[in-house]
Design an enzyme around this catalytic site. Structure first.
Site: not given
Ligand SMILES: Cc1cc2nc3c(=O)[nH]c(=O)nc-3n(C[C@H](O)[C@H](O)[C@H](O)COP(=O)(O)OP(=O)(O)OC[C@H]3O[C@@H](n4cnc5c(N)ncnc54)[C@H](O)[C@@H]3O)c2cc1C
Length: 648
Positions: A462
């Site tokens: 979120e």
């Molecule tokens: C248990 C769980 C439940 C979830 N439920 C849902 C759901 O119901 N629906 C849904 O759509 N998604 C869901 N998600 C997805 C969740 O919202 C994503 O994990 C989240 O959006 C982060 O994306 P990512 O994991 O691909 O990380 P990435 O976007 O790959 O980021 C990796 C790291 O880099 C950082 N980062 C990324 N971009 C930047 C930037 N521009 N500047 C600085 N730092 C940055 C992030 O903060 C993070 O620390 C869920 C995930 C989990 C693990």
């Protein structure tokens, strides 16, 4: 569970807390086109696409909200904290009593954690209580409770079981109900709201393998049929919470691009999709470090026919749907964190007085006393911030609380993680032991180990903490970008930039001196010095942000750590304000309540500690090791994939 490095849309209206009376805000001046605000000429294609997409999803606010005003030095806090009315409180209590009874009698959170399943009886029990339709109007079969009461329910659930919190919250805060309440047509509401209010579980599907924080990289597609009455959906969504149990989903997909000003622009559209339609499949149930009973899955969509009438809001407005939904949806997590934090305070308080080592209860040792005081004070602050933001929504459904909610989410989830971690430390070895093991050897099954696993995700989904900082920073800079963005944008013709420079000069000639002038202090005597400090510091924050802008020009947008410090200062000011005002209101309403006896000392302590954090962050604005750290990281990144990271 959606993130964006820029900012979300605002409703047209603003929070009831208006900027300093008579102050001209940049919003009231004619707003430039989004493309004029930020110079994208030095960005990579990917960066530009991400930025343009999220910028296009934004709406302009008419005026500064309370929290965005903090960054412009127009600190206008409400004279009184809007405590819940007796009528609203009674309505909430009636539901919370039933929910509490169900949790006590039917729910064993450790068993849910152990088995990784929520018993069907519990889900049905929740549905019977109306827990799947807390905010849905009775007209559509819901309970029609306020945002504040919804937050109170999240607090109760958060104190008890993370898995149930996630089930209810993913369904209601980001699943079908909230976007439908906000954007649904009457026909969509009549069709789906009664179903989801009764307990048909819903979910929200945005994330993909390569589209996490950056929705622009999404590849799920929806192509219109030749007749145009439907779309054919193809793609795969990752980590869809509730997906494996849901009857209905909100799915984000790319629809055909549109040509705007001669350039092709990606379009993201939000669709309501029923999971029993042909082509919808659950490919895999994901399992995690905590939240063992999350019904979270990889969902695939193969040639799924979605009728056009299932589009939410309009074609191409999907990101706006998602971002606006999260404006208030984001308040659920910090509310749940308040419940969890209260539980941690209770556990720590008991253990710190029961457990004696080195000749005294451990709470008498300063190192443990410090943790307990910090936990209790930060919990009160977290609750005050969340309830203040919730009250703004209750006063005006379309209130612009995106900044307040983002601050609550960022600060609340980080504090909760810190608190559970500290509570584990206070319980020593017992903090690390599972509840089942503690019970098996005759001790109380205190579930801190589960709490720690369950709450780790809160700073990731979120809107991760990093993205929340960017999100709030974008908002904080917005008034300045509106005034001077065009001046610094090398893509614009010189004549446009010169005209913008004249306008900006006029604005800053009036605005800047005001940031040095003393203004009317806080009203009321209790906590006056803290509220006056907050007001003063808001102007100092505005000046520092402005100085950084002058120093760095358009590069400031890329200074994540520096902007992060400004965001943290703004959030601390919000925390001080909410804490003082709520404590003042509680003490005024019930001066003889023995529960409030320790409040003045606790509020004083919180504000003093917060002030120290603020001063440290101001110092780090000019004195820090940011660049050196960045260089070290880039060196590490340049090492070939299979090279040794430290080379020693
Ligand atoms: C248990 C769980 C439940 C979830 N439920 C849902 C759901 O119901 N629906 C849904 O759509 N998604 C869901 N998600 C997805 C969740 O919202 C994503 O994990 C989240 O959006 C982060 O994306 P990512 O994991 O691909 O990380 P990435 O976007 O790959 O980021 C990796 C790291 O880099 C950082 N980062 C990324 N971009 C930047 C930037 N521009 N500047 C600085 N730092 C940055 C992030 O903060 C993070 O620390 C869920 C995930 C989990 C693990």
């Amino acid at each position: 569970m959606i993130e964006t490095p820029t900012r979300p849309p605002a409703g047209k209206k603003v929070s009831p807390v208006q900027p300093a009376s008579g102050a001209t805000t940049p919003q009231q001046q004619s707003a430039p086109e989004p493309g004029e605000l930020i110079d994208t000429s030095k960005m990579s294609e990917g960066q530009r696409a991400a930025l343009e997409l999220t910028e296009a999803a934004r709406e302009q606010a008419d005026a500064l909200s309370f929290a965005s005003g903090l960054f412009m030095g127009s600190f206008d806090f409400p004279a009184e904290f809007p405590l819940q009315s007796t009528e609203d409180r009674d309505q909430g209590d009636a539901f919370l009593q039933k929910l509490e009874k169900l949790l006590r009698e039917k729910v064993d959170p450790d068993e849910i954690d152990r088995t990784g399943e929520i018993p069907q009886e519990v889900i049905e029990g929740l549905a019977k209580l109306g827990a799947f339709g807390i905010k849905i109007s009775p007209e559509y079969g819901g309970l029609g409770l306020s945002q504040t009461n919804y937050c109170r329910a999240a607090m109760l659930l958060g104190s008890y079981c993370g898995n149930l919190t996630a089930l209810i919250s993913a369904h209601q805060s980001i699943g079908v109900p909230q976007p439908l309440i906000l954007f649904g047509t009457e026909a969509q509401k009549r069709k789906y709201l009664p179903r989801v209010a009764k307990g048909e579980i819903s979910a929200f599907a945005l994330t993909e393998n390569n589209a996490g924080s950056d929705p622009a990289t999404m590849v799920t597609k929806a192509e219109p049929t030749p007749e145009g009455d439907a779309f054919i959906l193809n793609g795969e969504k990752l980590w869809c919470t509730n997906g494996t149990k849901a009857g209905v989903l909100v799915v984000m997909a790319k629809t055909p691009a549109k040509v705007v000003n001669g350039r092709s622009k990606d379009q993201i559209t939000a669709f309501i999709v029923e999971t029993d339609w042909p082509g919808v499949e659950i490919k895999h149930r994901c399992r995690f470090m905590g939240l063992k009973a999350l019904y979270n899955g990889v969902m695939t969509f193969k040639n799924v026919r979605v009728p056009r009438e299932n589009i939410l809001l309009a074609e191409g407005k999907g990101l706006r749907v998602a971002l606006t939904t999260l404006n208030t949806g984001r308040l659920t997590l910090p509310a749940a964190c308040v419940g969890l934090a209260k539980k941690c305070v209770e556990i720590t308080r008991r253990w710190a007085s029961e457990r004696s080592q080195w000749g005294a209860p451990i709470g008498k040792h300063a190192a443990i006393a410090d943790k307990l005081a910090r936990m209790a004070a930060n919990t009160f602050a977290m609750e005050s911030m969340t309830l203040l933001a919730a009250s703004m929504v209750d006063r005006d459904k379309h209130a612009d609380v995106r900044l307040e909610a983002a601050m609550c989410k960022m600060w609340g989830t980080e504090q909760a993680w810190e608190m559970v971690n500290e509570a584990v430390q206070v319980r020593g070895g017992r903090g690390y032991e599972t509840a089942a093991s503690l019970k098996a050897r005759g001790e109380e099954g205190v579930p801190l180990e589960r709490f720690l696993r369950d709450c780790r995700i809160n700073t990731i989904f979120e809107g991760s903490s990093e993205i929340m900082r960017l999100f709030i920073a974008r908002e904080a800079l917005d008034p300045h970008l509106k005034v001077s963005g065009a001046v610094l944008n090398s893509k614009l013709p010189m004549s446009v930039r010169l005209k913008a420079a004249m306008k900006a000069g006029m604005f800053y000639l009036r605005w800047y001196p005001k940031q040095w002038l003393p203004r009317g202090g806080a009203q009321g005597s209790l906590f006056r010095k803290h509220l006056s400090y907050a007001a003063r510091t808001s102007r100092r924050l505005a000046r520092s942000l402005f100085h950084a802008m002058v120093r760095m020009g358009p590069k400031l947008e890329r200074e994540q750590l520096l902007l992060g410090r400004f965001v943290e200062i703004g959030t601390e000011i919000f925390a001080i304000t909410a804490t003082c005002l709520r404590a003042r209101a509680l003490l005024a309403r019930e001066p003889a309540n023995p529960d409030h006896a320790g409040l003045p000392a606790m509020v004083d302590y919180f504000c003093t500690a917060s002030r120290l954090r603020i001063e440290e962050k101001f110092r780090a604005v000019t004195k820090n090791s940011d660049r050196a750290g960045y260089r070290v990281a880039q060196q590490l990144l340049s090492i070939p994939k299979n090279g040794a990271a430290n080379g020693h």
